[in-house]
Design an enzyme around this catalytic site. Structure first.
Site, mmCIF file in Angstrom:
data_model
loop_
_atom_site.group_PDB
_atom_site.id
_atom_site.type_symbol
_atom_site.label_atom_id
_atom_site.label_comp_id
_atom_site.label_asym_id
_atom_site.label_seq_id
_atom_site.Cartn_x
_atom_site.Cartn_y
_atom_site.Cartn_z
ATOM 1 N N GLU B 280 0.672 -1.150 0.125
ATOM 2 C CA GLU B 280 -0.039 0.159 -0.075
ATOM 3 C C GLU B 280 0.966 1.240 0.226
ATOM 4 O O GLU B 280 0.403 2.320 -0.612
ATOM 5 C CB GLU B 280 -0.891 0.050 1.099
ATOM 6 C CG GLU B 280 -2.218 0.651 0.921
ATOM 7 C CD GLU B 280 -3.231 0.178 2.009
ATOM 8 O OE1 GLU B 280 -2.844 0.494 3.097
ATOM 9 O OE2 GLU B 280 -4.603 -0.079 1.778
ATOM 10 N N HIS B 301 7.361 -27.259 -0.805
ATOM 11 C CA HIS B 301 6.568 -28.281 -1.779
ATOM 12 C C HIS B 301 5.598 -27.670 -2.422
ATOM 13 O O HIS B 301 4.323 -28.193 -2.603
ATOM 14 C CB HIS B 301 6.166 -29.506 -0.509
ATOM 15 C CG HIS B 301 7.336 -29.975 0.069
ATOM 16 N ND1 HIS B 301 7.723 -30.880 -0.128
ATOM 17 C CD2 HIS B 301 7.884 -29.461 1.262
ATOM 18 C CE1 HIS B 301 8.846 -31.415 0.475
ATOM 19 N NE2 HIS B 301 8.994 -30.418 1.369
ATOM 20 N N LYS B 415 -13.819 1.775 -3.406
ATOM 21 C CA LYS B 415 -14.897 2.231 -2.570
ATOM 22 C C LYS B 415 -16.026 3.104 -3.332
ATOM 23 O O LYS B 415 -17.302 2.837 -2.966
ATOM 24 C CB LYS B 415 -14.101 3.182 -1.379
ATOM 25 C CG LYS B 415 -13.407 2.290 -0.529
ATOM 26 C CD LYS B 415 -12.976 3.330 0.668
ATOM 27 C CE LYS B 415 -12.187 2.794 1.655
ATOM 28 N NZ LYS B 415 -11.861 3.737 2.858
#
Lengths: 429, 429
Positions: B280, B301, B415
């Protein structure tokens, strides 16, 4: 009609996709997969052959474990635990065990002494079974954990303890098979022609999944439906192949990260399973998309910034289940001091879906190519379908990239180094 | 001497690092940070100013919660929960709650109706407190969760319930502050000059961390030591700046992913917190390293194959704690049927460390540039130190990249879209 809808939003400047370019290579790979008797592709038709009669030994064993134990310890690493864990997290409750199941704890996927100590402490006074899962039986992480758990099982149950140890391994060879036969542990089979990360729909995944109380008959029915649907050769009709084609096209356009995004926290281990499947199948010969995952809306407040405006190296694959069984309504309040009464006729899941739509639009406008995978319902049938979809898409993807999907030569490099260091150190010690 | 050792293994062909190139820019940014009274950099000197007297109100409140409740519900998203969750996971037991603490459950970081339903169901019959954390008070995820929890608290405790709601928010403005003052909820402060992802060492993180039973006095002492150590201007003496320089140099060489790797499963939320912090802060203006993380040896793995042999776009930062408090010995067995008796004089943590060394060697040979961060001990003091180290390194990194570390304009895009869709839909509904 398939149980899964694949759509894309891809800005034309990124992808001038000429499907006809892919037709012949997809077709050639399709036939290679169909005729691959000597390849480790047993998972391709496995779900078609399997019916409830084949599942009977696993179901019986799961019932025995649920009756006689409070905890099943699953020992395994990589493909030997990620699949079971993924289905467990996706389909059992967040804060308690499933009504029809018992607790399953995973061990032997790390080498933390702190983790091991706490596992053993937490088993005091609890009845347990152990399921050790390893194809070769020589993976260090799970072998060390099994050594500890075998000893502890003897301490707790004496000679009878051997009835509480189930070994899932290759039916013909390997150290674990030998140990099981010598000691009299019961065995379940990992078919010789199925590798670790493609083994979730065999006893490897199915026993733990049944023990946590997920309906493995429905899971396998979903996988069988997918296996039949996705036998189509044509790109128009085969959504697994289309997914493989689109991600390959994006790779050739310079994108290097595929970000799997979903809006249900329960899917976080589906993400982890998917990362192993694609990362280990494709990350070879200095090629491959780096598989990463985000759990939205949490990660919209984290990696969301990077996705929207950061380095333009990623595309996003949204995995969305249209129906989730439990939901909660937004309450109405008289005071409305938070100003949210306009949502009080809605549920959280409805708003979550709208949040998904808004995110797709915002990221697409930000220039991120978007693939959307929509699945009808978050239940055993559809999760089985999705698992098969991803495995088939992965095999196609890897071949399109001209790498072999079924080996993992790079994993050996670190194993070799560690073994060298351990032997050196133990001589010096 | 610092509490943290930074070393690198970087193949010369990737990095011909001339430290003197960085001296003047690092120095300029250093002074900019030191003199940033009008910037949101309150976290820079916050730990130096804070002592146990400042912590007293938080400690007192934590004691009250622990005395009167079995569960603390923390409502928050992004920086409002990741820090607390990271420290909780790192420093409390895996399979049970800490002796000195109670359970903390995080809500409002997602919009899943299934999750919310199960939270409320799981609270039946349990005594609880609620701590809602939001700087603005207008983030939808946490506002909706708070709406539900406020209603439920009234149903359970009536008018007295308001004593069980603690609001952590901006001391001067915002919707949440207004609600708290009108309703008579007690408040804790997020200093105005500290943004979400840099807020872990304020009441935002400290109250939940104290409630789970971690010693926040020691945590802050570690952070204070780091704040003092990392005031050094010189690259030779300041490991945070060196870390920032090296990752920047690798970025300019074309690497696009930084993979944070650790060998203790307890660190998985430190990874998530770190991903938010760097992703961010840096993912802007089409720049930035994509932050990803792996939990080894599990992910050896899984993504290990990709790291060793896949697309050469990543470098790896190993985060290693030299001492972990609990450990377990490999038992000796007479039969030695697994061939592992040569390790039976060792402990898991010793083998885990060797496994880390082997992985570093294997990946370095595979051509992956390696940064190693070694921390003395996995305890509150050193975790506090590490948190501060990463925050300071992040601010330096972002400025080196010529982006502003303290905003997140891209988060607004989604938003805005969601709010538009919700208003449209609610009119249509």
């Amino acid at each position: 009609m398939t149980q899964l809808l694949l759509t894309t939003i891809i800005n034309e400047r990124f992808l001038n996709l000429d499907v006809s370019q892919y037709t012949s290579s997809v077709s050639a790979i399709h036939h290679r997969l169909e005729q691959s008797e000597n390849e480790p592709t047993g998972w391709l038709n496995g779900p078609i052959a399997m019916d409830s009669q084949n599942l009977y030994p696993i179901l019986t064993m799961a019932d025995e474990i649920k009756k006689n134990a409070e905890v099943l310890i699953v020992i395994g690493v990589g493909g030997s635990y990620l699949g079971a864990k993924a289905v467990q997290e996706a389909l059992t409750p967040y804060f308690q065990k499933n009504e029809d199941g018992i607790e399953v704890i995973y061990v032997g996927y790390n080498l933390s002494g702190s983790y091991m100590k706490q596992i053993i402490d937490s088993l005091q006074g609890k009845e347990f079974y152990v399921n050790v899962i390893s194809k070769s039986g020589s993976t260090m992480e799970s072998s060390l954990a099994f050594r500890v758990l075998r000893k502890y099982t003897v301490e707790r149950y004496g000679e009878e303890g051997k009835e509480r140890i189930i070994v899932t391994t290759d039916p013909e060879k390997g150290l674990l098979k030998e140990i099981a036969d010598t000691r009299g542990y019961r065995r379940l089979e990992i078919p010789s022609n199925i590798g670790g990360r493609y083994s979730i729909l065999t006893a490897v995944g199915l026993l733990p999944i049944a023990v946590v109380g997920v309906n493995i008959v429905e899971l396998m029915e979903g996988a069988k439906k997918a296996a039949l649907d996705l036998k189509e050769e044509s790109l128009e009709k085969n959504e697994a192949y289309r997914y493989a084609m689109i991600r390959h096209a994006l790779y050739t356009q310079g994108f290097r990260i595929e970000l799997l995004a979903s809006f249900e926290p329960a899917l976080s281990y589906i993400h982890e399973w998917w990362k192993q499947l694609f990362g280990e199948s494709e990350g070879k010969s200095r090629k491959g998309l780096f598989p990463a995952a985000v759990s939205y809306s949490a990660d919209l407040h984290s990696l969301g910034q990077f996705v929207q405006e950061g380095s333009p190296i990623l595309f996003e694959t949204f995995l969305h289940f249209k129906e989730v069984s439990k939901d909660y309504s937004i309450p109405y309040t008289i005071a409305n001091d938070d100003g949210l009464n306009y949502l009080s006729n809605r549920t959280f899941n409805e708003i979550n879906s709208i949040s998904k739509q808004g995110t797709v639009l915002a990221h697409a406008e930000g220039g991120v190519p978007i693939i959307q995978i929509e699945v009808e319902k978050l239940d055993a049938f559809h999760v089985g379908y999705l698992i098969y979809f991803f495995m088939k898409a992965c095999a196609m993807s890897a071949y399109l990239l001209e790498v072999y999907p079924f080996d993992q030569p790079g994993v050996e490099a670190y194993k070799k180094k560690i073994t060298e260091l351990l032997i050196e150190e133990s001589v010096a010690h």
